[in-house]
Design a protein around this motif. Structure first.
Motif, PDB file in Angstrom:
ATOM      1  N   ARG A  52       5.893  -2.840  18.964  1.00 24.34           N
ATOM      2  CA  ARG A  52       6.189  -1.731  18.046  1.00 24.34           C
ATOM      3  C   ARG A  52       5.771  -2.200  16.664  1.00 24.34           C
ATOM      4  NH1 ARG A  52       8.397   2.979  17.826  1.00 24.34           N
ATOM      5  NH2 ARG A  52       9.227   2.913  19.929  1.00 24.34           N
ATOM      6  N   VAL A  53       4.905  -1.430  16.018  1.00 21.41           N
ATOM      7  CA  VAL A  53       4.406  -1.794  14.699  1.00 21.41           C
ATOM      8  C   VAL A  53       4.691  -0.661  13.712  1.00 21.41           C
ATOM      9  CG1 VAL A  53       2.588  -3.325  15.562  1.00 21.41           C
ATOM     10  CG2 VAL A  53       2.082  -0.905  15.208  1.00 21.41           C
ATOM     11  N   THR A  54       4.767  -1.027  12.447  1.00 19.38           N
ATOM     12  CA  THR A  54       4.864  -0.039  11.376  1.00 19.38           C
ATOM     13  C   THR A  54       3.489   0.061  10.736  1.00 19.38           C
ATOM     14  OG1 THR A  54       7.193  -0.513  10.981  1.00 19.38           O
ATOM     15  CG2 THR A  54       5.981   0.579   9.202  1.00 19.38           C
ATOM     16  N   VAL A  55       2.935   1.258  10.748  1.00 19.68           N
ATOM     17  CA  VAL A  55       1.603   1.523  10.206  1.00 19.68           C
ATOM     18  C   VAL A  55       1.777   2.392   8.959  1.00 19.68           C
ATOM     19  CG1 VAL A  55      -0.673   2.498  10.686  1.00 19.68           C
ATOM     20  CG2 VAL A  55       0.709   1.572  12.567  1.00 19.68           C
ATOM     21  N   MET A  64       0.849  -1.175   0.000  1.00 21.06           N
ATOM     22  CA  MET A  64       0.000   0.000   0.000  1.00 21.06           C
ATOM     23  C   MET A  64       0.891   1.234   0.000  1.00 21.06           C
ATOM     24  SD  MET A  64      -2.837   1.031   2.822  1.00 21.06           S
ATOM     25  CE  MET A  64      -2.425   2.542   3.617  1.00 21.06           C
ATOM     26  N   LYS A  65       0.614   2.137  -0.908  1.00 21.62           N
ATOM     27  CA  LYS A  65       1.352   3.393  -0.952  1.00 21.62           C
ATOM     28  C   LYS A  65       0.725   4.350   0.066  1.00 21.62           C
ATOM     29  CE  LYS A  65       3.139   6.813  -4.038  1.00 21.62           C
ATOM     30  NZ  LYS A  65       3.420   7.189  -5.392  1.00 21.62           N
ATOM     31  N   GLY A  66       1.519   5.053   0.779  1.00 18.59           N
ATOM     32  CA  GLY A  66       1.042   5.986   1.789  1.00 18.59           C
ATOM     33  C   GLY A  66       2.211   6.455   2.627  1.00 18.59           C
ATOM     34  N   ILE A  67       1.911   6.918   3.811  1.00 18.20           N
ATOM     35  CA  ILE A  67       2.929   7.401   4.738  1.00 18.20           C
ATOM     36  C   ILE A  67       3.062   6.379   5.854  1.00 18.20           C
ATOM     37  CG2 ILE A  67       3.543   9.226   6.358  1.00 18.20           C
ATOM     38  CD1 ILE A  67       1.826  11.095   4.594  1.00 18.20           C
ATOM     39  N   ALA A  68       4.280   5.933   6.097  1.00 17.84           N
ATOM     40  CA  ALA A  68       4.532   4.937   7.131  1.00 17.84           C
ATOM     41  C   ALA A  68       5.111   5.592   8.377  1.00 17.84           C
ATOM     42  CB  ALA A  68       5.477   3.870   6.612  1.00 17.84           C
ATOM     43  N   PHE A  69       4.749   5.042   9.532  1.00 20.99           N
ATOM     44  CA  PHE A  69       5.324   5.480  10.799  1.00 20.99           C
ATOM     45  C   PHE A  69       5.355   4.301  11.765  1.00 20.99           C
ATOM     46  CE2 PHE A  69       0.778   6.133  11.184  1.00 20.99           C
ATOM     47  CZ  PHE A  69       0.473   5.759  12.486  1.00 20.99           C
ATOM     48  N   ASP A  70       6.262   4.356  12.716  1.00 23.04           N
ATOM     49  CA  ASP A  70       6.358   3.335  13.759  1.00 23.04           C
ATOM     50  C   ASP A  70       5.679   3.860  15.009  1.00 23.04           C
ATOM     51  OD1 ASP A  70       7.825   1.625  12.155  1.00 23.04           O
ATOM     52  OD2 ASP A  70       9.753   2.328  12.900  1.00 23.04           O
ATOM     53  N   ALA A  71       5.022   2.943  15.724  1.00 20.92           N
ATOM     54  CA  ALA A  71       4.333   3.332  16.952  1.00 20.92           C
ATOM     55  C   ALA A  71       4.245   2.141  17.895  1.00 20.92           C
ATOM     56  CB  ALA A  71       2.925   3.836  16.638  1.00 20.92           C
ATOM     57  N   LEU A  72       4.122   2.433  19.186  1.00 21.85           N
ATOM     58  CA  LEU A  72       3.896   1.400  20.181  1.00 21.85           C
ATOM     59  C   LEU A  72       2.402   1.199  20.369  1.00 21.85           C
ATOM     60  CD1 LEU A  72       6.500   2.254  22.981  1.00 21.85           C
ATOM     61  CD2 LEU A  72       6.538   0.324  21.392  1.00 21.85           C
ATOM     62  N   VAL A  73       1.981  -0.056  20.420  1.00 23.28           N
ATOM     63  CA  VAL A  73       0.575  -0.379  20.649  1.00 23.28           C
ATOM     64  C   VAL A  73       0.271  -0.135  22.118  1.00 23.28           C
ATOM     65  CG1 VAL A  73      -1.166  -2.198  20.598  1.00 23.28           C
ATOM     66  CG2 VAL A  73       0.571  -2.068  18.785  1.00 23.28           C
ATOM     67  N   ASP A  74      -0.807   0.592  22.363  1.00 23.61           N
ATOM     68  CA  ASP A  74      -1.214   0.916  23.725  1.00 23.61           C
ATOM     69  C   ASP A  74      -2.664   0.487  23.921  1.00 23.61           C
ATOM     70  OD1 ASP A  74      -1.055   1.869  26.311  1.00 23.61           O
ATOM     71  OD2 ASP A  74      -0.508   3.906  25.741  1.00 23.61           O
ATOM     72  N   LEU A  75      -3.151   0.604  25.147  1.00 23.24           N
ATOM     73  CA  LEU A  75      -4.512   0.212  25.494  1.00 23.24           C
ATOM     74  C   LEU A  75      -5.153   1.318  26.321  1.00 23.24           C
ATOM     75  CD1 LEU A  75      -6.525  -2.252  25.466  1.00 23.24           C
ATOM     76  CD2 LEU A  75      -5.548  -2.875  27.669  1.00 23.24           C
ATOM     77  N   PHE A  76      -6.340   1.771  25.894  1.00 23.13           N
ATOM     78  CA  PHE A  76      -7.054   2.747  26.703  1.00 23.13           C
ATOM     79  C   PHE A  76      -7.414   2.106  28.030  1.00 23.13           C
ATOM     80  CE2 PHE A  76      -8.017   4.893  22.622  1.00 23.13           C
ATOM     81  CZ  PHE A  76      -7.625   6.175  22.980  1.00 23.13           C
ATOM     82  N   PRO A  77      -7.313   2.852  29.125  1.00 22.45           N
ATOM     83  CA  PRO A  77      -7.638   2.276  30.434  1.00 22.45           C
ATOM     84  C   PRO A  77      -9.122   1.949  30.555  1.00 22.45           C
ATOM     85  CG  PRO A  77      -7.172   4.631  30.627  1.00 22.45           C
ATOM     86  CD  PRO A  77      -6.909   4.247  29.199  1.00 22.45           C
ATOM     87  N   GLY A  78      -9.416   1.068  31.465  1.00 24.05           N
ATOM     88  CA  GLY A  78     -10.798   0.710  31.739  1.00 24.05           C
ATOM     89  C   GLY A  78     -11.178  -0.604  31.086  1.00 24.05           C
ATOM     90  N   LEU A  79     -12.278  -1.149  31.544  1.00 20.61           N
ATOM     91  CA  LEU A  79     -12.792  -2.419  31.044  1.00 20.61           C
ATOM     92  C   LEU A  79     -13.140  -2.300  29.565  1.00 20.61           C
ATOM     93  CD1 LEU A  79     -13.610  -5.281  31.858  1.00 20.61           C
ATOM     94  CD2 LEU A  79     -15.877  -4.404  32.350  1.00 20.61           C
ATOM     95  N   GLY A  80     -12.626  -3.197  28.763  1.00 23.36           N
ATOM     96  CA  GLY A  80     -12.929  -3.184  27.329  1.00 23.36           C
ATOM     97  C   GLY A  80     -12.234  -2.084  26.573  1.00 23.36           C
ATOM     98  N   GLY A  81     -11.133  -1.550  27.117  1.00 27.23           N
ATOM     99  CA  GLY A  81     -10.413  -0.465  26.453  1.00 27.23           C
ATOM    100  C   GLY A  81      -9.867  -0.882  25.102  1.00 27.23           C
ATOM    101  N   TRP A  82      -9.885   0.041  24.166  1.00 30.15           N
ATOM    102  CA  TRP A  82      -9.401  -0.223  22.802  1.00 30.15           C
ATOM    103  C   TRP A  82      -7.886  -0.307  22.757  1.00 30.15           C
ATOM    104  CZ3 TRP A  82     -12.235   3.966  19.439  1.00 30.15           C
ATOM    105  CH2 TRP A  82     -13.601   3.686  19.405  1.00 30.15           C
TER     106      TRP A  82
END
Length: 91
Positions: free
Chosen positions: A83-86, A1-19
């Motif tokens: 750490r993922v590349t998006v 896929m052509k686009g803009i790539a960046f690296d980021a750490l996967v995180d979790l929103f606090p609370g039950l069922g956080g994304w």
């Protein structure tokens, strides 16, 4: 896929069922034409071989994030702290 790539750490929103999510750097948001601190910005995102339609969503502090739905996490074996590349492009 052509686009803009960046690296980021996967995180979790606090609370039950956080994304699970990745924060989007401001310069990436601006580069795809999202010169806003509010509202959704429709994008096509990809991690590894998995691509999906989603939106950059506002955090409330002027930054944005991409939610990582369960199907994407399962397909790519993603867990909190990875750490993922998006790659993103405007839709």
């Amino acid at each position: 896929m052509k686009g803009i790539a960046f690296d980021a750490l996967v995180d979790l929103f606090p609370g039950l069922g956080g994304w699970h999510y990745v924060p989007v750097p401001t310069e990436v948001r601006d580069a795809i034409g999202g010169h806003t601190t509010r509202g959704l910005i429709p994008v096509r995102a990809a991690i590894g071989t998995t691509a999906w339609d989603t939106s950059l969503q506002p955090m409330g502090d002027g930054s944005h994030f991409i939610a990582l739905k369960a199907a994407v996490r399962r397909a790519e074996g993603i867990t909190v702290g990875d750490r993922v590349t998006v790659t993103v492009s405007r839709r």
